[in-house]
Structures are given as C-alpha cells and as structure tokens.
Design a protein around this motif. Structure first.
Motif, short mmCIF file in Angstrom:
data_model
loop_
_atom_site.label_atom_id
_atom_site.label_comp_id
_atom_site.label_asym_id
_atom_site.label_seq_id
_atom_site.Cartn_x
_atom_site.Cartn_y
_atom_site.Cartn_z
N GLY A 1 62.84 26.61 50.79
CA GLY A 1 63.32 26.35 52.14
C GLY A 1 63.97 27.58 52.76
O GLY A 1 63.81 27.85 53.96
N LEU A 2 64.70 28.34 51.95
CA LEU A 2 65.32 29.57 52.45
C LEU A 2 64.26 30.57 52.86
O LEU A 2 64.37 31.21 53.92
N ALA A 3 63.22 30.71 52.06
CA ALA A 3 62.13 31.65 52.40
C ALA A 3 61.46 31.25 53.71
O ALA A 3 61.20 32.10 54.58
N LYS A 4 61.20 29.96 53.87
CA LYS A 4 60.57 29.50 55.11
C LYS A 4 61.47 29.71 56.31
O LYS A 4 61.02 30.12 57.39
N PHE B 1 62.75 32.40 61.29
CA PHE B 1 63.78 33.06 62.10
C PHE B 1 63.27 34.41 62.59
O PHE B 1 63.47 34.78 63.75
N ALA B 2 62.61 35.17 61.70
CA ALA B 2 62.09 36.48 62.10
C ALA B 2 60.99 36.35 63.15
O ALA B 2 60.88 37.19 64.05
N MET C 1 60.79 34.29 65.51
CA MET C 1 61.36 34.02 66.83
C MET C 1 61.56 35.31 67.62
O MET C 1 61.44 35.33 68.85
N PHE C 2 61.84 36.40 66.92
CA PHE C 2 62.10 37.67 67.59
C PHE C 2 60.86 38.54 67.69
O PHE C 2 60.71 39.29 68.66
N ASN C 3 59.98 38.45 66.69
CA ASN C 3 58.77 39.27 66.72
C ASN C 3 57.65 38.51 66.01
O ASN C 3 57.47 38.65 64.81
N PRO C 4 56.87 37.73 66.75
CA PRO C 4 55.81 36.93 66.12
C PRO C 4 54.74 37.78 65.43
O PRO C 4 54.06 37.31 64.51
N ASN C 5 54.56 39.02 65.87
CA ASN C 5 53.51 39.87 65.32
C ASN C 5 53.95 40.64 64.07
O ASN C 5 53.13 41.34 63.47
N ASP C 6 55.21 40.54 63.72
CA ASP C 6 55.72 41.27 62.55
C ASP C 6 56.57 40.33 61.71
O ASP C 6 57.79 40.32 61.79
N PRO C 7 55.94 39.50 60.88
CA PRO C 7 56.69 38.50 60.11
C PRO C 7 57.60 39.15 59.08
O PRO C 7 57.37 40.27 58.62
N CYS C 8 58.64 38.41 58.73
CA CYS C 8 59.58 38.87 57.71
C CYS C 8 58.87 38.91 56.36
O CYS C 8 58.23 37.94 55.96
N ASN C 9 58.94 40.05 55.65
CA ASN C 9 58.29 40.14 54.35
C ASN C 9 59.19 40.63 53.23
O ASN C 9 58.74 40.76 52.10
N ASN C 10 60.45 40.92 53.52
CA ASN C 10 61.37 41.26 52.43
C ASN C 10 62.81 41.10 52.90
O ASN C 10 63.13 41.33 54.06
#
Length: 303
Positions: A59-62, A67-68, A70-79
């Motif tokens: 759940g934390l990973a999702k 959350f990331a 929301m600010f940049n749909p084209n650059d997902p959080c990966n680390n």
C-alpha cells in the motif's frame, strides 16, 4: 582497525497490479480483500510476514506512485531513499509494478568511549534505535544498478514464459501467480545486489575480438536465410551477431540467456583429440574457424 562491512540485502520483493479484483465475491466494505487481490507475488527475508504487514508495504508503494503521478504523470516515482534502505518501483508493463526494498550496506559503529559520568537509564518506550548502531553507505549509482538488475530478471522471465499481460489474458491470474512464484522466488534470493556495480555488466555480452573480420562472413551467410531468421554465433563469453540480428534490437537479456544455456567447453583431452584429427586432415577447418583461432586480443565492444 577496520570495521566489518555488512553487504546490502533484500528485505522484500513483490509484484502487484492495482487493477485486479478478487476472483470471488467479497463484501464491499472488505478493503483488505480488494488490496490483497492486487498482489501477485511476494517474498521476504523474514520467514513469516503477516498479511497486514504485506498490505501496508504494498500500500505504501502504491501511495507513493500515485502521489508522484499527481505532479508529473509522465515521470512515475521509481525510487525512494531513506538512511538505511532503498525502495525501487518499476512498471515493466502497463498496470504491473515490481517493487523491491533493499537494506543498504552498513558498518557497525564503534562503541563510544567510556565516560566517568554515569549514563542516564533509558526510559521505557524509548529503547535505542537499532539503526543508530550502524553507518550506512550512500551510493548514488545503486538505484540504477538495482533497476537494471530487476529489468534483466523481468526480461528473463518474459523470454521463458511470456509477458505478464499475455499470461494473465491466456491462462488467468492463478497461472500467472504460479509462474511468478516458481521463477522470482529463485531469482530474488540468488540476486547479487552488488554485482550491478561493475560497469561492464551493464554493457551486455562482449563482441568477439574477431568480430570486424567475421561480420562479412556472417552477413553473407545471413543472406542465404529467410528474412525472418536472425542469426547470431555465441562463443562464451563472446557474441558474433549478424547485421540483421542487431537491427532487430533484441534485449541484451536474450543474448545473456542463450549464452547461459550453452554447455561448458569440452575437456582438454577432447580438445587434444579434436586437434589431432584436424592435423590429420579428418576435420577440415572452415574460414570461420581459422579467423577465430587467429585472434586472441580482447575487445571492449559489447552487444
């Protein structure tokens, strides 16, 4: 006196798809069942992990990924970085996520010098944090190395079994979970977390030292084959790809996998016997064999 270094280690490894639903009807208020249906594979360093803890970790990973976005749909959080660990999130296919948590390499801190002043007793509920007993390495290149390793593992799974999406659509979720269990359990716990630090490992399989001389021979041979055949010669640890093979831009994991399934070289006795037979003229040398025997200089080029 040098401190003993404790190498990095895998805390847990999971694969999930947030678009999946329970296979059986559940109460609408049962959010845990919905969340659990998203998890296709999970393995952890600890032998027994509660369902609640697994759900919190995934759940934390999702939540971080959402959350990331929301600010940049084209650059997902990966680390995600913390003092003691790295959290890696990769989406190799639409809706599928691979998430790994790695504890960084660390050194035990030396004990503090003894003081004549009497230490204050530790109050209940304020036990010393175990993490404060270590100094952790901060390697900026670790993230890229871990992501590259995970993608190599994914591509190897894809070569053997097919993509996650294709297995899910053809065979169903239970079959996909079974294939993941069989492959990624072995892969995750044989994962050398420091192997990717060697830059040469990121370059792929090295080209044979005689590749410039062999390339015209390979292309001549390739021209006699159907257009859908893309030949490559493997002579571990080297590769001799045809121009047609290179143009297809196959992932380096394909060449690595093909190299890994080649049987080991014959014994010296077999080599000697083959050499004697060749000298006697019973096994004529081809032009390709002559070029391979004439070249011993290593090459830094990689496929």
């Amino acid at each position: 006196m040098t401190r003993d270094r404790i190498p990095p280690n895998l805390l847990y490894f999971t694969i999930y798809n947030p678009t999946l639903h329970p296979s059986e009807p559940v109460d609408k208020d049962n959010e845990d069942a919905e969340e659990q249906a998203h998890i296709l594979f999970y393995t952890a360093k600890e032998r027994a992990v509660s369902r609640d803890r697994i759900l919190r970790q995934v759940g934390l990973a999702k939540a971080l990924v959402n959350f990331a976005e929301m600010f940049n749909p084209n650059d997902p959080c990966n680390n995600i970085h913390s003092q003691s660990r790295r959290m890696i999130m990769i989406s190799p296919e639409p809706n599928f996520w691979i998430h790994a948590a790695v504890e960084l390499a660390r050194y035990p801190r030396p004990p503090p010098p003894k003081s004549k002043v009497k230490a204050k007793p530790i109050e209940k509920g304020k036990e010393k944090d175990p993490g404060s007993q270590f100094d952790y390495e901060d390697n900026p290149a670790l993230d890229d190395a871990l992501k590259a390793d995970i993608m190599r593992g994914y591509h190897l799974f894809k070569l053997r079994h097919g993509s996650f999406t294709s297995i899910l659509s053809r065979l169903g979720q239970a079959a996909l979970e079974l294939q993941m269990e069989r492959f990624f359990t072995v892969w995750a716990w044989s994962w050398n977390l420091e192997n990717g630090h060697d830059f040469s490992d990121q370059l792929g399989v090295p080209l044979h030292p005689a590749y410039p001389s062999l390339k015209p021979v390979m292309d001549t041979f390739t021209s006699s084959l159907p257009d859908n055949v893309h030949p490559i010669i493997l002579s571990p640890p080297y590769a001799i790809p045809s121009t047609r093979f290179i143009s297809e831009r196959y992932p380096s994991s394909l060449t690595r996998h093909l190299t890994s399934v080649i049987p080991p070289e014959p014994s010296q006795e077999s080599d000697l016997l083959a050499s004697v037979e060749t000298i006697k003229g019973k096994i004529p040398l081809t032009h390709l064999q002559r070029v391979l025997m004439q070249t011993k200089t290593p090459s830094w080029e990689c496929l």
